[in-house]
Design an enzyme around this catalytic site. Structure first.
Site, PDB file in Angstrom:
ATOM      1  N   TYR A 277      21.743  81.315  10.645  1.00  0.00           N
ATOM      2  CA  TYR A 277      21.660  82.529  11.463  1.00  0.00           C
ATOM      3  C   TYR A 277      21.524  83.792  10.607  1.00  0.00           C
ATOM      4  O   TYR A 277      21.097  84.833  11.092  1.00  0.00           O
ATOM      5  CB  TYR A 277      22.882  82.667  12.376  1.00  0.00           C
ATOM      6  CG  TYR A 277      22.954  81.627  13.481  1.00  0.00           C
ATOM      7  CD1 TYR A 277      21.925  80.703  13.652  1.00  0.00           C
ATOM      8  CD2 TYR A 277      24.019  81.567  14.349  1.00  0.00           C
ATOM      9  CE1 TYR A 277      21.969  79.740  14.647  1.00  0.00           C
ATOM     10  CE2 TYR A 277      24.077  80.610  15.354  1.00  0.00           C
ATOM     11  CZ  TYR A 277      23.052  79.704  15.488  1.00  0.00           C
ATOM     12  OH  TYR A 277      23.109  78.754  16.482  1.00  0.00           O
TER      13      TYR A 277
ATOM     14  N   ASP B 290      24.300  64.585  14.680  1.00  0.00           N
ATOM     15  CA  ASP B 290      23.800  63.870  15.861  1.00  0.00           C
ATOM     16  C   ASP B 290      24.833  62.837  16.327  1.00  0.00           C
ATOM     17  O   ASP B 290      25.130  62.718  17.523  1.00  0.00           O
ATOM     18  CB  ASP B 290      22.438  63.231  15.595  1.00  0.00           C
ATOM     19  CG  ASP B 290      22.339  62.593  14.216  1.00  0.00           C
ATOM     20  OD1 ASP B 290      23.235  62.800  13.371  1.00  0.00           O
ATOM     21  OD2 ASP B 290      21.361  61.854  13.974  1.00  0.00           O
TER      22      ASP B 290
ATOM     23  N   ASP C 187      27.885  76.086  16.729  1.00  0.00           N
ATOM     24  CA  ASP C 187      27.461  76.755  17.953  1.00  0.00           C
ATOM     25  C   ASP C 187      27.193  75.712  19.033  1.00  0.00           C
ATOM     26  O   ASP C 187      27.682  75.800  20.168  1.00  0.00           O
ATOM     27  CB  ASP C 187      26.177  77.556  17.632  1.00  0.00           C
ATOM     28  CG  ASP C 187      25.805  78.518  18.737  1.00  0.00           C
ATOM     29  OD1 ASP C 187      26.536  78.590  19.739  1.00  0.00           O
ATOM     30  OD2 ASP C 187      24.767  79.190  18.597  1.00  0.00           O
TER      31      ASP C 187
ATOM     32  N   LYS D 232      24.532  67.391   8.144  1.00  0.00           N
ATOM     33  CA  LYS D 232      23.319  66.574   8.290  1.00  0.00           C
ATOM     34  C   LYS D 232      22.867  66.211   6.878  1.00  0.00           C
ATOM     35  O   LYS D 232      21.722  66.466   6.466  1.00  0.00           O
ATOM     36  CB  LYS D 232      22.258  67.380   9.071  1.00  0.00           C
ATOM     37  CG  LYS D 232      21.042  66.598   9.482  1.00  0.00           C
ATOM     38  CD  LYS D 232      21.291  65.598  10.596  1.00  0.00           C
ATOM     39  CE  LYS D 232      20.039  64.795  10.872  1.00  0.00           C
ATOM     40  NZ  LYS D 232      20.259  63.642  11.768  1.00  0.00           N
TER      41      LYS D 232
ATOM     42  N   ASP E  27      29.874  74.346  22.310  1.00  0.00           N
ATOM     43  CA  ASP E  27      29.493  74.434  23.723  1.00  0.00           C
ATOM     44  C   ASP E  27      29.502  73.060  24.377  1.00  0.00           C
ATOM     45  O   ASP E  27      29.844  72.922  25.555  1.00  0.00           O
ATOM     46  CB  ASP E  27      28.120  75.100  23.883  1.00  0.00           C
ATOM     47  CG  ASP E  27      28.254  76.612  24.016  1.00  0.00           C
ATOM     48  OD1 ASP E  27      29.312  77.148  23.629  1.00  0.00           O
ATOM     49  OD2 ASP E  27      27.302  77.253  24.512  1.00  0.00           O
TER      50      ASP E  27
END
Ligand code: NAD
Length: 364
Positions: free
Chosen positions: A145, A224, A248, A191, A252
């Site tokens: 970001y 994942d 993020d 990852k 959620d």
């Protein structure tokens, strides 16, 4: 740790239900403080759309100064249809970004718990979610970001996911410190099978564990797989630490477990002053109607008490929430036949009464 006898809270109700729910949080905090023998000095300030209307900017200098001068910041939410046409620095959300930047908080803490009383409100089967109690620790000021270079040239666009060892070390430390206060288990999410930056992330988390927290347990999951496991076996997680982008999304995802956005608190810490806010937005569809669930804001207040070094008062607030839910009180988002309907204020008052009773029952 020596406890202060009073604390300064910068209160930023913001827009929509931000005021409805933080008024209740403050009422609970004030009552618990009084019963515990410490004082709260609350300084109300403008942010978001309310600040735009009054001052022409979403994060006035006076608000910034009051926040930096406080021991903690309690925020409601910002935004609403009235300001939807605004662009850039004139958007209410720009005030929120400026606030976060000013406070320099690099660690975002999002606890997700599903008390037994609410297990049947979850979109997942109650036997999967009942008893879930996890904490997501998301790195907030780095990663893709903010990484440079970024840009758009011709028919291409690019961002950069970038982390330094120091950035990973300090967020890993926050996660291990929380695990130490909880059930002692950290899951680091990355990852690393694809991204070089994740390989560094994994190396640093592994080193911090070996050097400073070898008595706690650590596992690594690819993001994942982590998304799948959080849904399949949420109860197995204690502390999840991850970068800005993965955090993020995962936070959620985890937020759907309890069945209402109105239950989820958050804290952003690591800078000079901590920021405490419900995860939800300003919910203009229900603002001012007594329908908002104040629990997310009230539990954000409990996180604030923890951070201010008042864990016994925080425990009383959490007890208040659990007791009100256990006796069947529900706001509009969770109410169904057979339960007791409570307005925002009634729910807040019920939680407050239980919390104060809890303090008064504990022998001094
Ligand atoms: P939202 O979180 O405000 O609402 C989503 C849905 O959840 C709505 O149906 C709402 O009624 C419900 N809801 C949210 N909080 C609730 C609570 N405490 N009790 C009961 N129900 C609750 O998200 P949105 O509708 O996408 O956004 C509305 C406005 O809020 C927008 O202007 C958006 O930009 C802003 N927003 C602000 C923040 C923030 O300040 N941190 C976060 C998200 C959205």
């Amino acid at each position: 740790m020596t406890q202060a006898s009073s604390y300064r809270i910068a209160w930023l109700p913001g827009d929509g239900i931000g005021r409805d729910v933080t008024e209740q949080a403050l009422a609970v905090l004030r009552a618990v403080a009084e019963a515990s023998g410490f004082a709260l000095h609350v300084d109300e300030q403008l942010i978001g759309g309310a600040a735009l209307d009054e001052t022409g900017v979403p994060f006035p200098d006076a608000t910034c100064e009051a926040c930096l001068d406080a021991d903690a910041v309690l925020l409601g939410a910002v935004g609403g249809p009235k300001w939807d046409a605004n662009t850039g620095a004139q958007r209410p959300e720009s005030g929120l970004l400026q606030l976060r930047k000013a406070l320099g908080a690099f660690a975002n803490l999002r606890p997700v718990s599903v008390p037994d009383a609410l297990a049947d409100a979850s979109p997942l089967r109650s036997e999967i979610v009942a008893g879930t109690d996890l904490l997501i620790v998301r790195e907030l000021t780095g990663g893709i970001y903010f990484g440079e270079p970024r840009g758009r040239t011709g028919d291409e666009a690019y961002n950069t996911m970038r982390y330094s060892e120091a950035e990973v070390d300090r967020i890993a430390e926050v996660a291990f410190a929380w695990a130490r206060k909880r059930r002692g288990h950290v899951t680091s999410v990355d990852k690393a099978n694809v991204l070089v930056v994740s390989q560094l992330w994994r190396d640093v988390v592994t080193r911090v564990h070996a050097e400073r927290h070898a008595d706690l347990s650590l596992e690594h999951l690819y993001v994942d797989n982590a998304a799948m496991q959080v849904v399949r076996r949420p109860r197995d997680f204690d502390v999840i630490v991850t970068g800005n982008l993965f955090g993020d999304i995962l936070s959620d995802l985890a937020a759907t477990l309890p069945g209402s956005l109105g239950l989820l608190p958050s804290a952003s810490v690591g800078g000079p002053v901590g920021l405490f806010e419900p995860v939800h937005g300003s919910a203009p569809d229900i603002a001012g109607q007594g329908k908002a669930n104040p629990i997310a804001a009230i539990l954000s207040g409990a996180m604030m008490l923890d951070e201010l070094g008042r864990p016994e008062a925080a425990r009383a607030v959490r007890h208040g929430v659990e007791a009100a839910l256990a006796e069947g009180y529900r706001t509009a988002d969770l109410w169904r036949e057979g339960l007791t309907y409570a307005s925002t204020d009634e729910m807040g008052a019920r939680i407050r009464d239980h919390a104060v009773q809890f303090i008064n029952q504990v022998p001094a």
